[in-house]
Write an enzyme that holds these catalytic residues in place. Structure first.
Site, short mmCIF file in Angstrom:
data_model
loop_
_atom_site.label_atom_id
_atom_site.label_comp_id
_atom_site.label_asym_id
_atom_site.label_seq_id
_atom_site.Cartn_x
_atom_site.Cartn_y
_atom_site.Cartn_z
N HIS A 147 46.95 52.27 49.55
CA HIS A 147 46.62 51.49 48.35
C HIS A 147 46.92 50.01 48.56
CE1 HIS A 147 45.53 50.82 44.21
NE2 HIS A 147 46.55 49.98 44.16
N ASP A 179 44.30 47.01 47.87
CA ASP A 179 44.57 45.77 47.14
C ASP A 179 44.30 44.54 48.00
OD1 ASP A 179 45.27 46.96 44.74
OD2 ASP A 179 47.43 46.78 45.06
N HIS A 236 49.86 40.77 45.86
CA HIS A 236 48.80 39.89 45.37
C HIS A 236 49.11 38.42 45.60
CE1 HIS A 236 47.00 43.42 43.65
NE2 HIS A 236 48.03 43.64 42.85
N HIS A 256 40.69 46.13 42.30
CA HIS A 256 40.12 47.41 42.71
C HIS A 256 38.59 47.34 42.79
CE1 HIS A 256 43.93 49.69 41.16
NE2 HIS A 256 44.18 48.80 42.11
#
Length: 315
Positions: free
Chosen positions: A241, A245, A268, A83
């Site tokens: 969001h 990321d 991720h 973030h």
């Protein structure tokens, strides 16, 4: 400020909170840094009063389950960096030293919004040095089942196209694309919060995750809808969001990207994997400078002639 110049903070900025996974209190200070410093984390409070400097780079990633971790558990690590990295990249900050006194970044409200506010309150300034970019020359792609992440050439800055598809009808399938600029990041991405399924909470707790999660920092999704009484900040906050990321993970390239990123059901792990794929072959990318006064490749530091044009997009 000329967007072709490297930037840093005008003054230091401090924030504190708890880690979303550890639940432990933590404080950070963002310090100005000189040109070519990049983003680095100074982990303090280690045993024997040791400190450890960890460069924010994909080669330093040690874990990607539910968050991105750099460094190692044995010598010092920092978790949930995505973030803050997203906020720095989104606002075009090239150089910053992040001092942190614990193993996990504070989650704050679950978005990049508080980091953006702190950076803007501190102010930004030019380092007086041309900005450098990673220019994508060839398409690279990583896959895991039906999910994938891809980087491909794109001449007009950094473009993101992200699609998600969840079994939960509350989240469902959605897609969003944008070319990243500070204005677009502030308006469309920064305030999108992290989210999780209520049915997964007990499993996360048993695995040592989400110990600090609450309705103050996470969008909780139940079978019948969003549990948070205030609801969503955007109708498509979930996919926004995921873009947030992705921006943070791809900042681990070490330099801003000239290229296009696309993902389907990414995360991720795939974000870091596509960077690894990009840098696995030197012919996949070039390093170029963004000074409009110098239309020439960078030779000296990297020891190679790149033979590529130089671009100065608004980042």
């Amino acid at each position: 400020m000329r967007t072709s110049q490297q930037t840093t903070l005008r003054s230091a900025a401090s924030l504190s909170g708890i880690g979303v996974h550890s639940g432990n209190p933590v404080s950070i200070t963002l310090h100005p840094a000189e040109a070519h410093h990049g983003i680095a984390f100074l982990r303090t409070g280690l045993p024997d009063d040791r400190d450890r400097l960890i460069q924010a780079h994909h080669a330093q990633v040690s874990a990607t389950e539910l968050c991105t971790v750099i460094g190692s558990r044995e010598t010092g690590a920092v978790a949930t960096i995505e973030h803050l990295m997203s906020a720095l990249y989104g606002l075009g900050i090239d150089n910053c030293l992040v001092e942190i006194d614990g193993p996990e970044m504070p989650i704050l409200d679950g978005s990049a919004g508080p980091f953006v506010a702190a950076i803007e309150a501190a102010g930004t300034t030019s380092c007086g040095t041309p900005r450098r970019f990673i220019k994508v020359l060839k398409t690279v792609r990583t896959e895991k089942g039906r999910a994938y992440s891809e980087l491909r050439p794109f001449e007009r800055g950094f473009h993101l196209d992200v699609e998600i598809d969840f079994e939960s009808p509350v989240i469902g399938r959605s897609r969003k694309a944008l070319t990243l600029t500070p204005a677009a990041y502030r308006r469309e991405i920064a305030r999108a919060r992290t989210f999780g399924m209520m049915r997964d909470v007990e499993r996360y707790w048993k695995a040592g995750f989400a110990l600090g999660a609450s309705l103050e920092n996470t969008v909780a999704v139940g079978d019948g809808g969003v549990v948070n009484p205030e609801g969503l900040r955007y109708p498509d906050e979930f996919v926004r969001h995921k873009i947030l990321d992705a921006v943070g993970d791809l900042a681990l390239a070490g330099l801003p990207i000239l290229g296009a990123y696309q993902s389907f059901c990414g995360g991720h792990g795939l974000n870091v994997a596509v960077l690894t794929a990009l840098f696995a072959d030197r012919s996949n990318y070039a390093i170029v400078e963004g000074s409009p006064a110098r239309r020439e490749p960078v030779f000296a530091e990297f020891g190679v002639g790149l033979g590529a044009a130089v671009y100065a997009p608004e980042l």
